[in-house]
Design a protein around this motif. Structure first.
Motif, PDB file in Angstrom:
ATOM      1  N   GLU A  23       0.854  -1.191   0.000  1.00 18.88           N
ATOM      2  CA  GLU A  23       0.000   0.000   0.000  1.00 18.88           C
ATOM      3  C   GLU A  23       0.883   1.231   0.000  1.00 18.88           C
ATOM      4  O   GLU A  23       1.724   1.417   0.879  1.00 18.88           O
ATOM      5  CB  GLU A  23      -0.929   0.017   1.215  1.00 18.88           C
ATOM      6  N   ASP A  24       0.697   2.092  -0.990  1.00 10.38           N
ATOM      7  CA  ASP A  24       1.508   3.287  -1.130  1.00 10.38           C
ATOM      8  C   ASP A  24       0.890   4.458  -0.363  1.00 10.38           C
ATOM      9  O   ASP A  24      -0.283   4.426   0.016  1.00 10.38           O
ATOM     10  CB  ASP A  24       1.651   3.646  -2.611  1.00 10.38           C
ATOM     11  N   ASP A  25       1.691   5.476  -0.144  1.00 13.81           N
ATOM     12  CA  ASP A  25       1.189   6.664   0.546  1.00 13.81           C
ATOM     13  C   ASP A  25       0.053   7.296  -0.263  1.00 13.81           C
ATOM     14  O   ASP A  25       0.099   7.319  -1.504  1.00 13.81           O
ATOM     15  CB  ASP A  25       2.310   7.692   0.718  1.00 13.81           C
ATOM     16  N   PRO A  26      -0.960   7.832   0.409  1.00 12.19           N
ATOM     17  CA  PRO A  26      -2.090   8.429  -0.325  1.00 12.19           C
ATOM     18  C   PRO A  26      -1.655   9.621  -1.177  1.00 12.19           C
ATOM     19  O   PRO A  26      -0.757  10.378  -0.799  1.00 12.19           O
ATOM     20  CB  PRO A  26      -3.037   8.881   0.796  1.00 12.19           C
ATOM     21  N   LEU A  27      -2.284   9.756  -2.314  1.00 14.41           N
ATOM     22  CA  LEU A  27      -2.148  10.964  -3.116  1.00 14.41           C
ATOM     23  C   LEU A  27      -3.176  11.963  -2.605  1.00 14.41           C
ATOM     24  O   LEU A  27      -4.360  11.638  -2.483  1.00 14.41           O
ATOM     25  CB  LEU A  27      -2.394  10.670  -4.597  1.00 14.41           C
ATOM     26  N   ILE A  28      -2.747  13.173  -2.305  1.00 16.14           N
ATOM     27  CA  ILE A  28      -3.632  14.197  -1.761  1.00 16.14           C
ATOM     28  C   ILE A  28      -3.858  15.250  -2.829  1.00 16.14           C
ATOM     29  O   ILE A  28      -2.906  15.824  -3.366  1.00 16.14           O
ATOM     30  CB  ILE A  28      -3.034  14.821  -0.489  1.00 16.14           C
ATOM     31  N   LEU A  29      -5.128  15.510  -3.135  1.00 17.42           N
ATOM     32  CA  LEU A  29      -5.477  16.452  -4.190  1.00 17.42           C
ATOM     33  C   LEU A  29      -6.249  17.617  -3.585  1.00 17.42           C
ATOM     34  O   LEU A  29      -7.120  17.436  -2.741  1.00 17.42           O
ATOM     35  CB  LEU A  29      -6.310  15.761  -5.275  1.00 17.42           C
ATOM     36  N   ASN A  30      -5.938  18.787  -4.060  1.00 22.62           N
ATOM     37  CA  ASN A  30      -6.552  20.000  -3.532  1.00 22.62           C
ATOM     38  C   ASN A  30      -7.919  20.211  -4.169  1.00 22.62           C
ATOM     39  O   ASN A  30      -8.112  21.061  -5.035  1.00 22.62           O
ATOM     40  CB  ASN A  30      -5.636  21.201  -3.787  1.00 22.62           C
ATOM     41  N   VAL A  31      -8.870  19.411  -3.738  1.00 21.63           N
ATOM     42  CA  VAL A  31     -10.243  19.501  -4.237  1.00 21.63           C
ATOM     43  C   VAL A  31     -11.155  19.555  -3.022  1.00 21.63           C
ATOM     44  O   VAL A  31     -11.363  18.552  -2.339  1.00 21.63           O
ATOM     45  CB  VAL A  31     -10.615  18.291  -5.118  1.00 21.63           C
ATOM     46  N   GLU A  65     -10.348  17.666   1.488  1.00 22.88           N
ATOM     47  CA  GLU A  65      -9.537  17.396   0.321  1.00 22.88           C
ATOM     48  C   GLU A  65      -9.852  15.994  -0.188  1.00 22.88           C
ATOM     49  O   GLU A  65     -10.510  15.212   0.495  1.00 22.88           O
ATOM     50  CB  GLU A  65      -8.051  17.512   0.668  1.00 22.88           C
ATOM     51  N   ALA A  66      -9.387  15.719  -1.376  1.00 27.35           N
ATOM     52  CA  ALA A  66      -9.581  14.384  -1.947  1.00 27.35           C
ATOM     53  C   ALA A  66      -8.310  13.571  -1.786  1.00 27.35           C
ATOM     54  O   ALA A  66      -7.199  14.109  -1.861  1.00 27.35           O
ATOM     55  CB  ALA A  66      -9.960  14.496  -3.421  1.00 27.35           C
ATOM     56  N   THR A  67      -8.474  12.266  -1.570  1.00 33.80           N
ATOM     57  CA  THR A  67      -7.314  11.385  -1.474  1.00 33.80           C
ATOM     58  C   THR A  67      -7.544  10.144  -2.328  1.00 33.80           C
ATOM     59  O   THR A  67      -8.670   9.668  -2.466  1.00 33.80           O
ATOM     60  CB  THR A  67      -7.029  10.947  -0.030  1.00 33.80           C
ATOM     61  N   VAL A  68      -6.457   9.622  -2.881  1.00 33.30           N
ATOM     62  CA  VAL A  68      -6.479   8.377  -3.640  1.00 33.30           C
ATOM     63  C   VAL A  68      -5.367   7.487  -3.082  1.00 33.30           C
ATOM     64  O   VAL A  68      -4.197   7.870  -3.107  1.00 33.30           O
ATOM     65  CB  VAL A  68      -6.257   8.616  -5.146  1.00 33.30           C
ATOM     66  N   THR A  69      -5.748   6.335  -2.569  1.00 32.56           N
ATOM     67  CA  THR A  69      -4.776   5.389  -2.020  1.00 32.56           C
ATOM     68  C   THR A  69      -4.780   4.130  -2.872  1.00 32.56           C
ATOM     69  O   THR A  69      -5.842   3.597  -3.195  1.00 32.56           O
ATOM     70  CB  THR A  69      -5.116   5.031  -0.563  1.00 32.56           C
ATOM     71  N   VAL A  70      -3.600   3.662  -3.221  1.00 35.67           N
ATOM     72  CA  VAL A  70      -3.460   2.496  -4.093  1.00 35.67           C
ATOM     73  C   VAL A  70      -2.715   1.401  -3.338  1.00 35.67           C
ATOM     74  O   VAL A  70      -1.684   1.645  -2.716  1.00 35.67           O
ATOM     75  CB  VAL A  70      -2.695   2.848  -5.384  1.00 35.67           C
ATOM     76  N   ARG A  71      -3.270   0.205  -3.401  1.00 31.39           N
ATOM     77  CA  ARG A  71      -2.579  -0.977  -2.883  1.00 31.39           C
ATOM     78  C   ARG A  71      -2.295  -1.895  -4.063  1.00 31.39           C
ATOM     79  O   ARG A  71      -3.193  -2.473  -4.651  1.00 31.39           O
ATOM     80  CB  ARG A  71      -3.423  -1.693  -1.828  1.00 31.39           C
ATOM     81  N   ARG A  72      -1.015  -2.030  -4.387  1.00 34.22           N
ATOM     82  CA  ARG A  72      -0.600  -2.891  -5.496  1.00 34.22           C
ATOM     83  C   ARG A  72      -0.467  -4.328  -5.000  1.00 34.22           C
ATOM     84  O   ARG A  72       0.052  -4.563  -3.917  1.00 34.22           O
ATOM     85  CB  ARG A  72       0.726  -2.397  -6.067  1.00 34.22           C
ATOM     86  N   GLU A  73      -0.927  -5.266  -5.814  1.00 34.06           N
ATOM     87  CA  GLU A  73      -0.952  -6.659  -5.387  1.00 34.06           C
ATOM     88  C   GLU A  73      -0.531  -7.564  -6.536  1.00 34.06           C
ATOM     89  O   GLU A  73      -0.867  -7.317  -7.694  1.00 34.06           O
ATOM     90  CB  GLU A  73      -2.361  -7.025  -4.920  1.00 34.06           C
TER      91      GLU A  73
END
Length: 268
Positions: free
Chosen positions: A40-48, A73-81
């Protein structure tokens, strides 16, 4: 060592090329725990801060979308598997580096759109997933394309267009749904759960499955019902609600608490 390359586009795009630190999500004493690696990578934080439509195209994996007015704000978290199996665990871990993704907010005529994309350069993409968790203050529409994973949209509003395979779909919201909804699934269930203020022309078909419904709120007029089909009108609505699945069930609920469900949904 964790290697990651981060590129920002308008302050909101990222892709990762490093393999990260592989992790097991199950009991390590269980032989099945060695069947896959996950990071799981660090969340991407978007100024929305305000409402945003969401557009996801993923090569595979879960897509969990949640809207909450408490967020600033908006966040996108990705877990690569990677799921190559116990005999290929080193290769599985190394393949995480080939999974990439991006998240960017782009303007449109109807307002900002959060575009999320995932991809892989691995020659066996069916052994990989990029699981997404997207949190925004308000979702004014949702478009998702994925497979091999759950799609869940919670407390959203606006138009919905979801296509997936080999995973269940849940659209569950306490906000009124007044626009078109299309969910096309293959080998998975569909749950559509809304409050009584919503409207729609329901057209539900479950091939090799069953359709069930419950309406505790609103005015639902059923025009056709069979074990695998439902046609009905909710509150005299004209916005189409088209739900289709093969090898799964469809459940429709018009209730006062659409999001209050457990991990499994048996009845509408």
């Amino acid at each position: 060592m964790r290697i990651r390359t981060l590129a920002l586009i308008l302050g909101a795009v990222a892709w990762l090329g490093g393999c990260g630190t592989g992790g097991f999500l199950r009991n390590p004493f269980d032989p099945s725990a060695w069947s896959y690696h996950s990071q799981e990578d660090d969340p991407l934080i978007l100024n929305v801060a305000g409402p945003v439509a969401i557009d996801v195209v993923s090569f595979g994996g879960d897509v969990i979308i949640t809207a909450s007015e408490k967020l600033s704000e908006a966040t996108v978290t990705v877990r690569r598997e990677a799921t190559h199996g116990s005999s290929r665990k080193k290769e599985s871990k190394a393949s995480l580096a080939e999974i990439g993704y991006s998240a960017v907010v782009v303007p449109s005529g109807s307002g900002p759109v959060l575009e999320v994309r995932t991809w892989t350069g691995h020659p066996e993409p069916y052994f990989q997933r990029a699981h997404l968790e997207i949190n925004v203050s308000a979702a004014t529409g949702v478009t998702v394309r994925t497979r091999d994973g759950l799609v869940e949209a919670v407390d959203i509003e606006g138009a919905v267009d979801i296509e997936c395979a080999a995973g269940d779909v849940r659209v569950m919201t306490n906000r009124p749904m007044w626009q078109a909804v299309t969910v096309l699934n293959d080998q998975g269930d569909i749950d559509y759960r809304v409050r009584g203020e919503s409207t729609g022309l329901l057209d539900c078909v479950a091939r090799d499955g069953n359709v069930a419904y419950r309406a505790r709120q609103g005015r639902l007029i059923v025009s056709e019902v069979t074990p695998d089909r439902l046609r009905a009108t909710l509150n005299d609505g004209e916005n189409p609600i088209r739900l289709r699945t093969t090898g799964g069930d469809i459940r429709v609920a018009v209730v006062h608490n659409p999001t209050e469900v457990g991990e499994k949904i048996v009845d509408p």
